[in-house]
Scaffold this motif. Structure first.
Motif, mmCIF file in Angstrom:
data_model
loop_
_atom_site.group_PDB
_atom_site.id
_atom_site.type_symbol
_atom_site.label_atom_id
_atom_site.label_comp_id
_atom_site.label_asym_id
_atom_site.label_seq_id
_atom_site.Cartn_x
_atom_site.Cartn_y
_atom_site.Cartn_z
ATOM 1 N N ALA A 75 -68.927 -43.405 25.713
ATOM 2 C CA ALA A 75 -68.489 -44.188 27.163
ATOM 3 C C ALA A 75 -66.862 -44.143 26.969
ATOM 4 N N GLY A 76 -66.415 -43.916 27.845
ATOM 5 C CA GLY A 76 -65.088 -43.921 27.996
ATOM 6 C C GLY A 76 -63.390 -43.075 26.687
ATOM 7 N N PRO A 77 -62.938 -43.421 27.130
ATOM 8 C CA PRO A 77 -61.613 -42.998 25.728
ATOM 9 C C PRO A 77 -61.043 -44.021 25.252
ATOM 10 N N ALA A 78 -60.485 -43.426 24.519
ATOM 11 C CA ALA A 78 -60.393 -44.608 23.050
ATOM 12 C C ALA A 78 -59.027 -45.318 23.138
ATOM 13 N N GLY A 79 -59.002 -46.135 22.983
ATOM 14 C CA GLY A 79 -57.793 -46.624 23.034
ATOM 15 C C GLY A 79 -57.312 -47.154 21.606
ATOM 16 N N ALA A 125 -62.037 -50.615 23.569
ATOM 17 C CA ALA A 125 -62.951 -50.326 21.745
ATOM 18 C C ALA A 125 -63.671 -51.134 21.381
ATOM 19 N N VAL A 126 -65.124 -51.088 20.799
ATOM 20 C CA VAL A 126 -66.198 -52.362 20.413
ATOM 21 C C VAL A 126 -66.588 -51.034 19.232
ATOM 22 N N VAL A 127 -66.852 -52.340 18.128
ATOM 23 C CA VAL A 127 -67.174 -51.511 17.236
ATOM 24 C C VAL A 127 -68.494 -52.600 16.546
ATOM 25 N N ALA A 128 -69.700 -52.201 16.339
ATOM 26 C CA ALA A 128 -70.922 -52.808 15.965
ATOM 27 C C ALA A 128 -71.558 -51.978 14.862
ATOM 28 N N SER A 129 -71.896 -52.489 13.562
ATOM 29 C CA SER A 129 -72.196 -51.967 12.927
ATOM 30 C C SER A 129 -73.766 -51.182 12.778
ATOM 31 N N THR A 130 -74.631 -51.570 13.628
ATOM 32 C CA THR A 130 -75.686 -50.625 14.226
ATOM 33 C C THR A 130 -75.865 -50.396 15.791
ATOM 34 N N SER A 162 -71.138 -47.204 17.585
ATOM 35 C CA SER A 162 -72.274 -47.275 16.099
ATOM 36 C C SER A 162 -71.987 -46.845 14.789
ATOM 37 N N PHE A 163 -71.832 -47.902 13.538
ATOM 38 C CA PHE A 163 -71.456 -46.578 12.734
ATOM 39 C C PHE A 163 -73.617 -45.802 11.970
ATOM 40 N N ILE A 164 -74.404 -47.142 12.289
ATOM 41 C CA ILE A 164 -75.520 -46.826 11.624
ATOM 42 C C ILE A 164 -76.341 -47.156 12.977
ATOM 43 N N ASN A 214 -64.775 -45.168 9.682
ATOM 44 C CA ASN A 214 -65.528 -46.294 10.070
ATOM 45 C C ASN A 214 -64.300 -47.666 9.811
ATOM 46 N N ARG A 215 -63.188 -47.463 8.666
ATOM 47 C CA ARG A 215 -62.214 -48.239 8.586
ATOM 48 C C ARG A 215 -60.460 -48.528 9.475
ATOM 49 N N LEU A 216 -61.080 -46.583 10.735
ATOM 50 C CA LEU A 216 -60.498 -46.433 11.149
ATOM 51 C C LEU A 216 -60.610 -47.037 12.715
ATOM 52 N N ALA A 217 -62.080 -46.503 12.922
ATOM 53 C CA ALA A 217 -62.518 -47.273 13.877
ATOM 54 C C ALA A 217 -62.167 -48.813 14.287
ATOM 55 N N LEU A 218 -62.860 -49.705 13.151
ATOM 56 C CA LEU A 218 -62.404 -51.263 12.832
ATOM 57 C C LEU A 218 -60.988 -51.336 13.336
ATOM 58 N N SER A 219 -59.403 -50.840 13.011
ATOM 59 C CA SER A 219 -58.558 -50.829 12.148
ATOM 60 C C SER A 219 -57.795 -50.729 14.609
ATOM 61 N N ARG A 220 -58.534 -49.763 14.973
ATOM 62 C CA ARG A 220 -58.407 -49.446 17.001
ATOM 63 C C ARG A 220 -59.564 -50.064 17.122
#
Length: 308
Positions: free
Chosen positions: A30-34, A44-49, A68-70, A86-92
């Protein structure tokens, strides 16, 4: 060698920060990356699963981009290897959702390494669940429907903070999600009215919150489920005690973690089926083609059918 538990992966990542260039379980929806948490109304939302990723997408709608990482139902969460993506996604990220309670400790290590300034939602802390006296915390809070209602409210507030223009939509979506959770709780209450006190067996404590809410009694020896969860061998005496649950028809169902099966859990599943005891499979990540509500609804229905 048993799979490496999630709680140990944080330390492993600190020693080897470039474990895997690709995050083998990652997915985005969903949607463009910020580039810094939100961009043009997209958070931008990051979830562990993908369990929490799906809930984030439900609350956020088209105003969020979820990673979602997993996300692979065939992936054992206890052996997940985090990578540089994963680290890059979290930084954003603007908002991060982790399970907590020792389940996904690699998230904390990654957050520190990424320099993330995201608001972090810890599902276990939000749930208020704690370890019973003399026991261990059951960290699998996504099987606790009231806890997911609490998470929905906290998530709506976090998204509104990152994207004030979407506050009304987030609040409305959370309310609709909680209404659907209430419907599921009604079905669990019906199970409790019909089957309170019925005995069940488990391979791991993953579904215990749901089973307890339905008034079911876990008859499994603690040593069995603890050994399976930790990837250890089950002692012969404990295995015999567990198998007698089925030969003696002391339980109405076996609730089986299909995502971390092995020879010993396979032996238990075979014994259950051989003695006419229904088997209800559960998983730790969202099955393909389902959302959180349909997943829980299907599990509750399967449990009801097994008990009947």
């Amino acid at each position: 060698m048993p799979p490496l538990p999630l709680r140990t992966l944080g330390a492993a990542f600190a020693v080897a920060p470039a474990l895997a260039l690709a995050a083998c379980g990652s997915s985005s929806e969903a949607g463009p990356a910020g580039s810094s948490g939100s961009s043009g109304g997209t958070v931008a939302v990051v979830a562990s699963t993908n369990v929490y990723g799906d809930i984030a997408r439900t609350i956020g709608g088209g105003r969020v981009r979820v990673t979602s990482f997993i996300s692979d139902p065939a992936q054992d969460p206890h052996s997940y290897e985090a990578g540089t993506r994963n680290r890059l996604a979290l930084s954003r990220a603007g908002v991060v959702i982790e399970n907590g309670g020792g389940y996904d400790d690699f998230m904390g290590t990654l957050l520190k390494a990424s320099g993330s300034k995201a608001e972090v939602l810890d599902a276990v802390r939000i749930s208020g669940r704690t370890a019973p006296k003399g026991g261990e915390l059951n960290e699998h809070v996504w099987y606790d429907l009231p806890s997911m209602a609490l998470l929905a409210d906290r998530l709506a507030a976090a998204l509104a903070k990152a994207d004030p223009a979407g506050a009304g939509a987030y609040t409305a979506n959370a309310a609709a999600f909680k209404t659907r959770l209430k419907d599921l709780e009604g079905k669990v209450a019906a199970l409790r009215a019909a089957h309170s006190g019925d005995g069940v067996a488990i391979t791991e404590p993953v579904p215990l919150y749901l089973l307890e809410a339905a008034g079911l009694r876990n008859e499994t020896p603690d040593d069995f489920s603890e050994a399976i969860e930790e990837g250890d061998d089950v002692a012969p005496r404990t295995m015999r005690e567990t198998l007698r649950l089925f030969s003696g028809r002391k339980v109405q169902a076996l609730v089986y973690n299909a995502q971390t099966s092995g020879p010993q859990t396979g032996q238990v599943e075979k014994a259950a089926k051989g003695h006419g005891v229904a088997v209800v499979p559960v998983t730790e990540t969202l099955p393909s083609g389902q959302d959180y509500i349909s997943w829980m609804d299907g599990t509750i229905a399967a449990l009801g059918k097994a008990l009947s």
